[in-house]
Motif scaffolding. Structure first.
Motif, short mmCIF file in Angstrom:
data_model
loop_
_atom_site.label_atom_id
_atom_site.label_comp_id
_atom_site.label_asym_id
_atom_site.label_seq_id
_atom_site.Cartn_x
_atom_site.Cartn_y
_atom_site.Cartn_z
N GLU A 132 -7.60 2.65 7.51
CA GLU A 132 -6.99 1.34 6.96
C GLU A 132 -7.01 0.17 7.29
O GLU A 132 -5.27 0.17 7.61
CB GLU A 132 -6.41 1.84 5.76
N ASN A 145 -14.84 4.42 1.31
CA ASN A 145 -13.96 3.56 0.98
C ASN A 145 -13.65 2.78 1.75
O ASN A 145 -12.99 1.59 1.95
CB ASN A 145 -12.45 4.46 1.24
N THR A 176 -8.70 11.89 -4.92
CA THR A 176 -8.90 10.15 -4.78
C THR A 176 -10.59 10.45 -4.91
O THR A 176 -11.15 11.21 -5.45
CB THR A 176 -9.29 10.17 -2.98
N ARG A 177 -10.28 9.44 -6.55
CA ARG A 177 -11.91 9.47 -7.17
C ARG A 177 -13.35 8.40 -6.05
O ARG A 177 -12.55 8.03 -5.68
CB ARG A 177 -11.24 8.24 -8.15
N GLU A 178 -14.16 8.74 -7.46
CA GLU A 178 -14.99 8.33 -6.76
C GLU A 178 -15.39 6.78 -6.04
O GLU A 178 -15.70 7.19 -5.56
CB GLU A 178 -16.40 8.68 -7.86
N TRP A 203 -7.16 6.48 -5.77
CA TRP A 203 -5.49 7.46 -5.50
C TRP A 203 -5.05 7.90 -7.40
O TRP A 203 -4.99 7.08 -8.43
CB TRP A 203 -5.04 7.65 -5.72
N GLY A 237 -12.74 5.08 -5.01
CA GLY A 237 -11.37 5.10 -4.39
C GLY A 237 -10.09 4.73 -4.72
O GLY A 237 -9.44 5.11 -3.97
N ASP A 274 -13.95 0.59 -6.60
CA ASP A 274 -14.43 0.35 -7.37
C ASP A 274 -14.62 -1.48 -8.34
O ASP A 274 -13.74 -1.49 -8.73
CB ASP A 274 -15.62 1.25 -7.89
N ASP A 280 -12.82 -5.77 -4.33
CA ASP A 280 -13.55 -5.31 -2.31
C ASP A 280 -12.65 -6.24 -1.86
O ASP A 280 -11.36 -6.63 -2.40
CB ASP A 280 -14.58 -6.60 -2.06
N LEU A 329 -5.72 -1.96 -1.05
CA LEU A 329 -7.13 -0.74 -1.33
C LEU A 329 -7.72 -1.45 -1.59
O LEU A 329 -7.92 -1.98 -2.90
CB LEU A 329 -6.04 0.53 -1.97
N LYS A 330 -8.71 -0.70 -0.88
CA LYS A 330 -10.86 -1.32 -1.76
C LYS A 330 -10.53 -0.19 -3.54
O LYS A 330 -11.41 1.41 -2.20
CB LYS A 330 -11.34 -1.33 -1.18
N ASP A 372 0.89 -1.05 0.03
CA ASP A 372 0.20 0.07 0.25
C ASP A 372 0.76 1.24 0.10
O ASP A 372 -0.55 2.71 -0.39
CB ASP A 372 -0.98 -0.05 1.43
#
Ligand code: SF4
Ligand code: SF4
Ligand code: SF4
Ligand code: SF4
Ligand code: FES
Lengths: 920, 175
Positions: free
Chosen positions: A147, A919, B76-78, B82, B80, B154, B157, B151-152, A102
């Motif tokens: 997170e 998120n 940050t986009r809708e 970056w 999720g 769309d 998951d 990172l989650k 990450d």
């Protein structure tokens, strides 16, 4: 001091420390996670392993945890020993087994303690090939992003949140390697100190949500040493900027005040600086009522012309610097300078100053508060008015625990053991307040009383301490309050806390009489009085009670004797009843307003002038202890704003004001101010002046890795502009300069090789909670020099009919502050209600949450939105300061209430935190 | 003395011999030289195999760049992810060192075998994201950072990235 041997070298280390602490103090690198300088050791992460040898002959030694091993004279240790270093490497490898890939999208990256420790421990390649554990995140409110995948289970978060800060809604959940750090369900973290998780968590589990969505790495932030303008505590902060926007605020270590922690208002309440409501230009109201942008020099000349021919009044502000207020005072003359603090509050501040002078008590710093061992709080809702102090109080009640531990020769850093030993034993803290407060959980005694009864409690305790037990009344007192007096007398360092928040001068006087009584008994007594704004004490000392009061100004307005009114950084509609302010602003021929954000007062002005915020200019603030501190500009604003003191000086020069003609820079104003009165002497020594250099070099505001220098503004012109020369301060808008030891008040950010996170501060300290190596100037105004204002206020009529309620002031950490409540994130947390009612009162009026009531008070009637507070005593209503309409009611006055018939309920507003929700 | 003389003669002779070797010079620009794919020329921002922007605005390229000629701002986009709200390279400063490519954890920024980017006006050397972002994966075809990262976003998951186990059920006490 014991001498220990580390890797063959002898070192002298302070008695009572552990090896980890000692190594860090000596500048030796030893990786760690669960130890925290303010929270001690629990030995859970196993990262700080070293080898300890039994005797000089021992060659093998044994592995011990540095943070759990006390130093002992003659003990021998090794950090570099192969067994120890490979153990540490193995530990970090196992901590990293499940760690997600990450870093590039992690807001901790670049200031991540885990990254630093991974590199330090030498772990490079992941050998683990199995599946990684994953977790779902939680929505923790608009301030903190969660997170959970990044957790290394060091337990620091819960130790801070629950044990240190007294929060209850964050805990370690589930079992074995499923352990999860979060809330029982989605929702805002309730503690007002939740923001510290961002710094306390060594990984990116908890990050600053505002920053996550408009992110800049630490190495790209331009920072300057600053002071939080949120309340009268004056915590030291390090705000960071990029592309003309204030991105975030981090803690700046000051051993006397905030140590390692800030409150959420300080951390998240400064981004109003980027608000759309910033005043965009110097404007003059045209005939159609709108503002036209005008040339600033023309405006200043016009204003200056007006000054020489008309009667001018200047209204200053307790939320801005001494220098701005001093410049205004010089411009309009002392007899025309008003502090802009309401009548009631001025009287309270005077009472506080009187109390300090008379009681002979010491005024403690927040750090000293932590050492007090019996506490009585009279009326002040500390968590909402001086939030950082509430955290210090939570440490103060642990003194009992430390005493018990000492009895068993347990060091204070043995955190788990100490907590296990003492369970719920606490040093005594007593609380008197008209309503429940967030400190109730640590109080030994809670007294829910109206302000006048709080004063009575205070006087009773004082006479019990004095030992006057003659009449019968005293007997009942002894029954009720005997334990308070006893605890205060038994303590080594008793502390009384009160302040202007309770809005009753008699409470402050009562606090003073208790302290006097304790001092008379030869006790080392502390008295802490809280003011409501960052510079309330400062401006009161500047004014010395010489200038007119706000109501005096209103009277002058009614007599039409004011031609020009200059209002500096003060929204009068928050200070006094609307109809009075309306009248004043209409009566004056010309109203000039200097401010940061647009507000109601600005809307009534003839000329508005954009002022710099605390992050764009230097200024001195005087906190509740009388400590003067300087904030420095972090960046140059993209708005055409200038510091108010600069605008005012300019006007003064045009109008040939002879004091101001000589002022060429901030230091001149500051020096003039220091020389102007004996009270403020020394405020020019708060920080080094603009000529200060180390080896001929300035102190850089940018880290040496600051990126994008040749591209940041290349879209405007490919020819890079020269970096602005900062002629006003010893800091530079550059990455070049001196970054070694500097005086504490000139440290913009902390960094050390191998230590990118804020943990690097130990490289600048002498010992884990110690002084800064570069020194620090401490300028505190001595109590004997405090000058009291002469203003006396008529006491407000208290009508105690049955239908009548007593208005008591209430404060909200999010919402009461004028500027902080305009910061994104905080906006969502501000409630809209203006009045709190006890259940009985609400039932009687037939109202519930969100309904309106009409309050009939001294200033006429006003409609207020209702919130029910079941802890409020029934004859009091809480007027929530800073909320719409609240300024129409003087705290302390008698009110009658009726249900407001034409009140329209606001439709429920649903939190608009889309990203936070998404998120998860 | 004699030695020096001989050396001079030998040098002249060698130069003379070059008159008979094959010429290396090409008739640029009519004739283009061969440049290897890893040649360090004009910089591009690439897309991942799914066609989405690769750059996650981590700022590592910017901090690695010796002349500091990269500037960007994360957003940050809708969904999720970056992404860089803007991404700017000032090529009039770039020294084509390739450090940015080396630093990039997502293979987004890549140098290409194109060096023909002269301009009469230096201002035109400032490239924004719209000039940099290409419609392809560049040299590295397979890598997709979001398939690896925890990172989650769309469509991916928690627990669905490479080597990830199902998210833990916090309420379960089973081992
Ligand atoms: S917590 Fe640290 S190591 Fe983990 S992803 Fe974030 S920056 Fe990287
Ligand atoms: S969330 Fe952070 S502080 Fe808490 S246990 Fe995990 S790594 Fe430690
Ligand atoms: S090639 Fe080198 S100089 Fe050019 S942008 Fe990349 S790092 Fe900077
Ligand atoms: S290093 Fe790669 S992912 Fe990171 S900002 Fe640069 S181009 Fe984007
Ligand atoms: S720091 Fe010593 S065991 Fe965690």
């Amino acid at each position: 001091m014991p001498t220990i041997v580390i890797d063959g070298k002898e070192y002298e280390v302070p008695q009572g420390e552990n090896i980890l602490e000692a190594c860090l103090g000596l500048g030796l690198d030893l990786p760690y996670f669960c130890w925290h300088p303010a929270m001690g050791s629990i030995g859970s992460c196993r990262q700080c392993a070293v080898i300890q040898y039994q005797n000089p002959e021992d060659e093998r030694g044994k592995l011990v945890m540095g943070c759990m091993t006390p130093v002992q004279d003659g003990a021998r240790f090794s950090i570099t020993n192969e067994a120890a270093s490979s153990f540490r490497e193995f530990i970090i490898e196992s901590l990293m087994v499940n760690h997600p890939h990450d870093c590039p999208v992690c807001a901790e990256g670049g200031e991540c303690h885990l990254q630093d420790m991974t590199v330090m421990a030498g772990h490079r390649d992941r050998r683990y090939r199995g599946l990684k554990k994953t977790h779902r995140n939680q929505y923790l409110g608009p301030l903190i992003h969660h997170e959970m995948n990044r957790c290394i289970t060091c337990y620091r978060c819960v130790r801070f949140y629950k044990d240190y800060a007294g929060g209850s809604d964050l805990s370690a959940m589930a079992s074995h390697d499923h352990v999860y750090f979060g809330r029982h369900e989605d929702g805002k973290l309730e503690s007002p100190f939740s923001g510290n998780l961002v710094e306390v968590c060594p990984t990116g589990v908890f990050t600053d949500k505002h920053l996550v969505n408009d992110y800049t790495r630490k190495w790209d932030l331009q920072s300057a040493p600053s002071i939080c303008p949120g309340c009268s505590v004056g915590c030291n902060t390090s705000p960071g900027e990029r592309y003309g926007k204030l991105k975030r605020v981090h803690n700046r270590y000051n051993p006397d005040i905030n140590g390692y922690f800030l409150c959420d208002k300080g951390r998240f309440g400064a981004t109003y600086v980027n608000s759309e409501k910033r005043i965009p230009a110097v404007g003059r109201r045209s005939k159609d009522g709108l503002f036209d942008a005008i040339d600033s020099s023309q405006a200043l000349t016009d204003i200056a012309k007006g000054l020489s021919t008309s009667k001018v009044i200047g209204i200053g502000s307790p939320r801005t610097s001494i220098e701005t207020n001093f410049a205004l005072q010089n411009l309009v003359g002392q007899q025309n300078f008003c502090t802009g603090i309401s009548e009631t509050e001025t009287a309270l501040v005077s009472a506080c100053i009187e109390a300090i002078k008379e009681s002979g008590a010491k005024i403690p710093s927040p750090r000293e508060i932590e050492r007090c061992d019996a506490i009585l709080i009279l009326g002040e809702d500390v968590t909402n008015t001086a939030t950082r102090i509430a955290l210090s109080l939570r440490q103060a009640v642990r003194n009992e625990a430390f005493n018990m531990a000492e009895g068993l020769q347990l060091q204070s850093w043995q955190d788990a053991a100490t907590r296990m030993l003492v369970q719920d034993e606490r040093s005594p803290l007593f609380l008197a307040s008209p309503h429940a407060t967030q400190l109730d959980d640590i109080a030994e005694g809670i007294f829910n009383l109206s302000p006048s009864n709080i004063a009575h409690l205070g006087y009773s305790v004082a006479s019990l301490i004095e030992g006057k037990k003659d009449d019968a009344a005293k007997k009942t007192d002894a029954n009720d309050y005997g334990n308070i007096a006893e605890a205060l007398l038994k303590a080594e360092r008793p502390l009384i806390i009160s302040g202007t928040g309770v809005t009753d001068t008699s409470v402050i006087k009562a606090a003073s009489s208790i302290t006097s009584a304790l001092v008379a008994k030869g006790k080392e007594t502390y008295l802490s009085l809280i003011y409501q704004e960052a510079n309330t004490l400062g401006i009161t000392l500047l004014d010395q009670g010489q200038g007119p009061s706000l109501s005096n100004i209103f009277e002058q307005g009614e007599n039409n004797s004011i031609q020009t009114l200059i209002i500096v950084e003060n929204d009068l509609y928050r200070r006094a009843a609307k109809h009075k302010v309306d009248k004043l602003l209409q009566a004056a021929d010309q109203v000039i307003v200097l401010d940061i954000l647009d507000n109601e007062t600005c809307n009534q002005a003839d000329i508005v002038i954009p002022a710099s915020s605390f992050a764009e200019c230097e200024g001195t603030l005087i906190n509740f202890e009388g400590r003067a501190q300087r904030h420095f500009p972090v960046f140059e604003s993209k708005h055409p704003c200038r510091p108010s003191w600069e605008w005012l000086t300019e006007i003064g020069k045009i109008s040939s004001n002879k004091n101001m003609l000589e002022w060429q820079c901030f230091d001149d104003i500051n020096k003039a101010c220091s020389e102007s009165s004996s009270t403020l002497t020394g405020i020019n020594e708060v920080a080094p002046d603009r000529k200060y250099r180390v080896g001929g070099r300035k102190i850089p505001r940018q880290p040496h890795r600051y990126s994008g220098r040749t591209a940041m503004v290349a879209n405007l012109s490919v020819h890079e502009p020269k970096q602005t020369d900062d002629t006003e301060t010893p800091l530079g808008f550059t990455m070049e300069g001196h970054s070694g030891d500097r005086p504490g008040e000139l440290i913009p950010f902390v960094w050390a090789p191998g230590w990118n996170s804020n943990h690097s501060v130990h490289k600048l300290q002498t010992g884990s909670e110690g002084e800064l190596k570069g020194g620090r100037s401490v300028v505190k105004i001595e109590s004997k020099k405090l000058i009291q204002s002469k203003q006396q206020v008529k006491s407000v009529n208290q009508n105690n009919d049955q239908d009548h309620f007593i208005a008591v002031a209430m404060y909200k950490i999010f919402g009461t502050g004028e500027l902080s409540s305009q910061s994104p994130g905080i906006i969502e947390l501000c409630e809209s209600e203006s009045i709190e009612l006890a259940i009985e009162a609400a039932d009687k009026l037939g109202v519930s949450n969100g309904d309106g009531v009409t309050a009939h008070g001294v200033n006429g009637t006003v409609d207020l939105e209702v919130k029910i507070n079941d802890s409020l005593i029934s004859n009091c209503v809480g007027i929530i300061q800073g909320m719409p309409g609240a300024a129409n009611i003087n705290p302390g006055e008698g009110l009658s209430l009726t249900r407001s018939e034409n009140w329209v309920r606001r439709s429920e507003i649903i939190s608009s935190d889309q990203l936070g929700g998404k998120n998860v | 003395m004699i030695e020096a003389f001989v050396s001079q003669i030998r040098t002249i002779w060698r130069i003379l011999l070059h008159s008979f070797t094959k010429a290396e010079t090409v008739q640029y620009p009519e004739q283009k030289p061969y440049l290897a794919p890893r040649y360090r020329g004009r910089i591009v921002l690439t897309r991942d195999p799914d066609g989405d922007e690769r750059c996650v605005a981590c700022n590592l390229c910017a901090v690695a760049c010796p002349p500091d000629c990269i500037a960007l701002q994360q957003g940050t986009r809708e969904d999720g992810r970056w992404y860089p709200e803007f991404f700017r390279i000032n090529f009039s400063r770039c020294i084509m060192c390739g450090m940015c490519e080396e630093a990039c954890p997502t293979n987004a920024i890549q140098l290409t075998p194109d060096f023909e980017m002269c301009e009469y006006d230096r201002q035109n050397m400032v490239y924004e994201k719209e000039h940099l972002l290409i419609n392809g994966t560049g040299k590295y075809h397979d890598y997709n950072f979001y398939r690896v990262s925890g990172l989650k976003i769309d469509g991916k998951d928690k627990g669905e990235a490479q080597n990830e186990a199902e998210p833990i059920d916090v309420k379960s006490l089973l081992p």
